[in-house]
Design an enzyme around this catalytic site. Structure first.
Site, mmCIF file in Angstrom:
data_model
loop_
_atom_site.group_PDB
_atom_site.id
_atom_site.type_symbol
_atom_site.label_atom_id
_atom_site.label_comp_id
_atom_site.label_asym_id
_atom_site.label_seq_id
_atom_site.Cartn_x
_atom_site.Cartn_y
_atom_site.Cartn_z
ATOM 1 N N HIS A 236 0.827 -1.173 -0.136
ATOM 2 C CA HIS A 236 0.158 -0.052 0.091
ATOM 3 C C HIS A 236 1.012 1.364 -0.090
ATOM 4 C CE1 HIS A 236 -4.297 1.535 1.323
ATOM 5 N NE2 HIS A 236 -3.472 2.660 0.938
ATOM 6 N N ASN A 281 -2.114 -2.127 -3.716
ATOM 7 C CA ASN A 281 -3.263 -1.100 -3.753
ATOM 8 C C ASN A 281 -3.052 0.128 -4.674
ATOM 9 O OD1 ASN A 281 -5.566 0.323 -1.904
ATOM 10 N ND2 ASN A 281 -3.934 1.864 -2.155
ATOM 11 N N GLU A 282 -4.022 0.291 -5.589
ATOM 12 C CA GLU A 282 -4.304 1.310 -6.644
ATOM 13 C C GLU A 282 -3.143 1.777 -7.014
ATOM 14 O OE1 GLU A 282 -5.982 4.488 -4.173
ATOM 15 O OE2 GLU A 282 -7.749 3.594 -3.648
ATOM 16 N N TYR A 413 -14.770 5.342 -4.584
ATOM 17 C CA TYR A 413 -15.304 6.425 -3.647
ATOM 18 C C TYR A 413 -16.376 7.598 -4.208
ATOM 19 C CZ TYR A 413 -11.453 5.636 -0.343
ATOM 20 O OH TYR A 413 -10.592 5.275 0.574
ATOM 21 N N GLU A 495 -12.456 -0.011 -0.999
ATOM 22 C CA GLU A 495 -12.663 0.983 -0.095
ATOM 23 C C GLU A 495 -13.562 2.153 -0.682
ATOM 24 O OE1 GLU A 495 -8.876 3.391 0.030
ATOM 25 O OE2 GLU A 495 -7.663 1.613 0.186
ATOM 26 N N GLU A 552 -3.559 10.854 6.399
ATOM 27 C CA GLU A 552 -4.135 10.893 4.869
ATOM 28 C C GLU A 552 -3.007 11.517 4.128
ATOM 29 O OE1 GLU A 552 -6.519 9.374 3.589
ATOM 30 O OE2 GLU A 552 -6.623 10.703 1.701
ATOM 31 N N TRP A 553 -1.786 10.586 3.984
ATOM 32 C CA TRP A 553 -0.865 10.867 3.157
ATOM 33 C C TRP A 553 -0.358 12.311 3.053
ATOM 34 C CZ3 TRP A 553 1.077 6.377 2.324
ATOM 35 C CH2 TRP A 553 0.354 5.272 2.204
ATOM 36 N N PHE A 561 -11.092 10.515 7.480
ATOM 37 C CA PHE A 561 -11.977 9.400 6.694
ATOM 38 C C PHE A 561 -12.437 8.424 7.809
ATOM 39 C CE2 PHE A 561 -12.027 9.866 2.222
ATOM 40 C CZ PHE A 561 -10.981 10.776 2.087
HETATM 41 C C1 PNW Z 1 -7.188 5.866 -1.220
HETATM 42 N N1 PNW Z 1 -8.578 9.924 -5.989
HETATM 43 O O1 PNW Z 1 -6.596 6.762 -2.145
HETATM 44 C C2 PNW Z 1 -6.130 5.161 -0.362
HETATM 45 O O2 PNW Z 1 -6.074 3.875 -0.947
HETATM 46 C C3 PNW Z 1 -6.109 5.507 0.708
HETATM 47 O O3 PNW Z 1 -4.725 5.124 1.252
HETATM 48 C C4 PNW Z 1 -6.356 6.860 1.188
HETATM 49 O O4 PNW Z 1 -6.255 6.992 2.502
HETATM 50 C C5 PNW Z 1 -8.001 6.847 0.912
HETATM 51 O O5 PNW Z 1 -8.230 6.603 -0.507
HETATM 52 C C6 PNW Z 1 -8.571 8.371 0.978
HETATM 53 O O6 PNW Z 1 -7.983 9.060 0.129
HETATM 54 C C7 PNW Z 1 -7.370 7.408 -3.292
HETATM 55 O O7 PNW Z 1 -8.047 10.834 -6.312
HETATM 56 C C8 PNW Z 1 -6.669 8.598 -3.508
HETATM 57 O O8 PNW Z 1 -9.586 9.449 -6.705
HETATM 58 C C9 PNW Z 1 -7.129 9.311 -4.378
HETATM 59 C C10 PNW Z 1 -8.150 9.119 -4.864
HETATM 60 C C11 PNW Z 1 -8.874 7.784 -4.594
HETATM 61 C C12 PNW Z 1 -8.494 7.081 -3.630
#
Ligand code: PNW
Length: 601
Positions: A236, A281-282, A413, A495, A552-553, A561
């Site tokens: 991740h 992850n992603e 999301y 997620e 949150e990075w 969140f």
């Molecule tokens: C996810 N977007 O990241 C990650 O897997 C998590 O680590 C993070 O904390 C969470 O979503 C909330 O941000 C994303 O831009 C980051 O669409 C960006 C996007 C989607 C998911």
């Protein structure tokens, strides 16, 4: 420049002090040189992070990696594994209804509605998720090597909005027993977490850190003890720093063997205790993080615009290799990777907007989903672009990649509108300096003005400008995935979640715990999944992000969140109203009973 010179001097010092520089290295790390990078260079203008420009070798120890590239890290006061204590029953009382009756007992009570044609099928798995660097803290504890995120948040000017790091985070590394007990007490079925690669392999490859293997073994065993199914993600985003320095991380094909070696150790150690595995992850997000900021890591000659796609190329080889490896090791849990993205709504019904939407799918979800679910290769629009510089996958590689995800795991999301750029798609595709190049799909959060110009739904916190509550579009999204990629093992929303706007500005705990937009997001999202299921889409599970507020990075702890609040001074946790809303969906519609588990006293 002065700082770079200083780093060089430090590096030189580290070489000369090599024999003593391991003095404080943890005992599980053998205090002998393990990773080396070549340094050669004559002028003071080159950095240690550019090994190709140097010629004499130095040896980088575990301490050097931390000291040279990260610097001092903070430690929590509570730094041994904490036992779980019973969750007070007073904490388990749901909030007054947000969407149901709030009339006092004895007065007229409206019926809480329930749609009798909806239900979550038996075996539907649902839970909450976290990730190692966002939750664990204990950055330097028990032999963990640094990852690129330690550097990004400690060293890179302007990378974080609030100068916050993952040094301590939720202290989950020591508090996992209590954290698992807290979700078990609400009857949560699944806990999804990630393993930190640089805990298991402090240098990313080479020596194994036994203490870390034992740590995650206890996390998995604790889940099982509390009746919670563990789901494990191998990667991740927290790439071992040494691998970035050695060969550019995911930009190099060398990452594939190192990832497979890491996967082999993890699969072999935890085996069939884990019913669901996710390799990465992603990849869209972490590959799009390339190019990394200049001068903090090994420089690379790969042109910046190509870097995300080289990363993606190696991810597909690493993921699919890990899939086959798991099967050859007899792992019987499902193996998938977590893709991500939102539903893409055409802004208008013009053919140009339809083309833009297709390009957006191809440059996002399709980048990883077409190779793994359709034919081992990239979608057409993406292939037209990357074939100028990436090697074609060989037939053997295509065969290896195709069919390597048991479930379509999607982090889904939100949704957005897509439309053609003003200059037109064709002229954008020809024009590298168009900001929308190379996908050439424009986006908007609002309906067109002829449709009223409204947002697709309520906005999340301004630190997550990409996120709106767009639950209306979730059934269409799930249908699209089912129809396009036809996943035999169904779809899991791995997620979803919402950053309540301005939550960080609330100072009264009781105010923070009442989170109305997040609560309605969860209620409506679960209903959207129920609609899709009732229409025949095979949705097999879902994971809410996140078990609790966490790092949150680059937004640090400013963007929240969590389904639980965390006081980052005391490390106290508290359930938010949205957590009860989420669980209530399964109480109301689950064919499996929601069974709370409590700490045995
Ligand atoms: C996810 N977007 O990241 C990650 O897997 C998590 O680590 C993070 O904390 C969470 O979503 C909330 O941000 C994303 O831009 C980051 O669409 C960006 C996007 C989607 C998911």
């Amino acid at each position: 420049m002065k700082m770079l010179f200083l780093i060089l001097m430090q590096a030189a010092l580290a070489v000369s002090q090599n024999s003593s520089s391991n003095a404080s290295a943890p005992s599980s790390i053998i205090p002998t040189p393990t990773a080396s990078i070549s340094l050669n260079g004559s002028s003071g203008t080159t950095t240690v992070s550019n090994p190709t420009a140097f010629s004499s070798s130095i040896v980088i120890t575990w301490n050097d990696l931390w000291d040279l590239f990260v610097g001092p890290v903070s430690m929590a006061t509570m730094n041994t594994t904490m036992a779980a204590t019973p969750i007070p029953t007073s904490e388990l009382i749901p909030p007054p209804g947000l969407y149901y009756s709030s009339f006092p007992t004895g007065q007229q009570i409206p019926m809480a509605s329930k749609n009798s044609s909806w239900s979550f099928p038996k075996g539907f798995w649902w839970g909450v998720a976290s990730a190692a660097y966002q939750a664990e803290g204990a950055a330097k504890a028990e032999g963990r090597g640094p990852s690129i995120w330690d550097v990004l948040l400690h060293r890179v000017t302007g990378y974080t909005v609030a100068n916050q790091t993952g040094d301590i985070a939720d202290n989950h590394y020591y508090m996992y027993k209590q954290d698992i007990a807290r979700i078990a007490a609400l009857g949560v079925k699944t806990y999804s977490f990630s393993i930190s690669w640089s805990r298991i392999f402090p240098f990313g490859n080479g020596q194994i850190n036994q203490e870390a293997l034992e740590h995650y073994d206890d996390v998995i065993n604790t889940c099982i003890e509390y009746g919670v199914e563990p789901s494990v993600t191998l990667f991740h985003w927290d790439l071992p720093l040494n691998l970035q320095n050695l060969y550019g991380g995911w930009l190099s094909s060398e990452i594939v063997d190192d990832f497979l070696n890491y996967a082999k150790v993890v699969f072999s150690y935890y085996g069939n205790k884990v019913p669901r595995w996710f390799t990465v992850n992603e990849p869209i997000v972490f590959c799009d993080d390339y190019p990394l900021p200049d001068n903090y890591f090994t420089n690379t000659s790969i042109p910046k615009y190509q870097q995300p796609y080289w990363c993606g190329h190696h991810v597909l080889l690493a993921h699919s290799g890990a899939y086959h490896l798991a099967r050859s090791l007899g792992i019987n849990g499902t193996i998938s990777f977590k893709n991500n993205g939102g539903y893409k709504i055409p802004l208008t019904n013009s053919s140009a907007d339809a083309r833009a939407v297709q390009r957006a799918w191809d440059f996002n979800e399709g980048w990883f989903a077409n190779p793994t679910f359709i034919n081992g290769d990239y979608p057409t629009n993406l292939k037209d672009f990357v074939s100028d510089f990436l090697p074609d996958f060989t037939d053997a590689e295509k065969q290896m990649i195709n069919g390597t995800a048991d479930v379509f795991a999607h982090d889904a999301y939100t949704s957005q509108f897509y439309f053609a750029p003003d200059a037109g798609i064709d002229s954008c595709v020809q024009n590298k300096s168009n900001p929308l190049w190379p996908s050439c799909a424009n986006t908007s959060y609002t309906y067109s003005s002829s449709d009223g110009g409204w947002n697709v739904g309520p906005a999340a916190d301004p630190l997550s400008p990409w996120l709106h509550k767009a639950t209306d579009w979730v059934p269409a999204f799930l249908h699209y995935i089912a129809d396009t990629w036809k996943p035999a093992g169904g779809i899991a929303v791995t997620e979803f979640g919402f950053a309540e706007p301005f939550e960080v500005q609330k100072t009264i705990k009781a105010d923070i715990l009442f989170d109305p937009i997040r609560s309605s997001y969860y209620k409506d999202y679960m209903e959207a999944i129920l609609i899709a299921i009732s229409e025949g889409v095979n949705v097999v599970g879902c994971l809410a992000w996140s078990i609790f507020d966490n790092l949150e990075w680059s937004d640090g702890y400013q963007d929240k969140f969590g389904l639980q609040y965390v006081n980052f001074t005391t490390q106290e946790r508290a359930y938010k109203a949205s957590f009860f809303e989420y669980v209530n969906a399964f109480v109301t519609y689950g064919q499996d009973e929601v069974v709370p588990h409590y700490v045995p006293s």
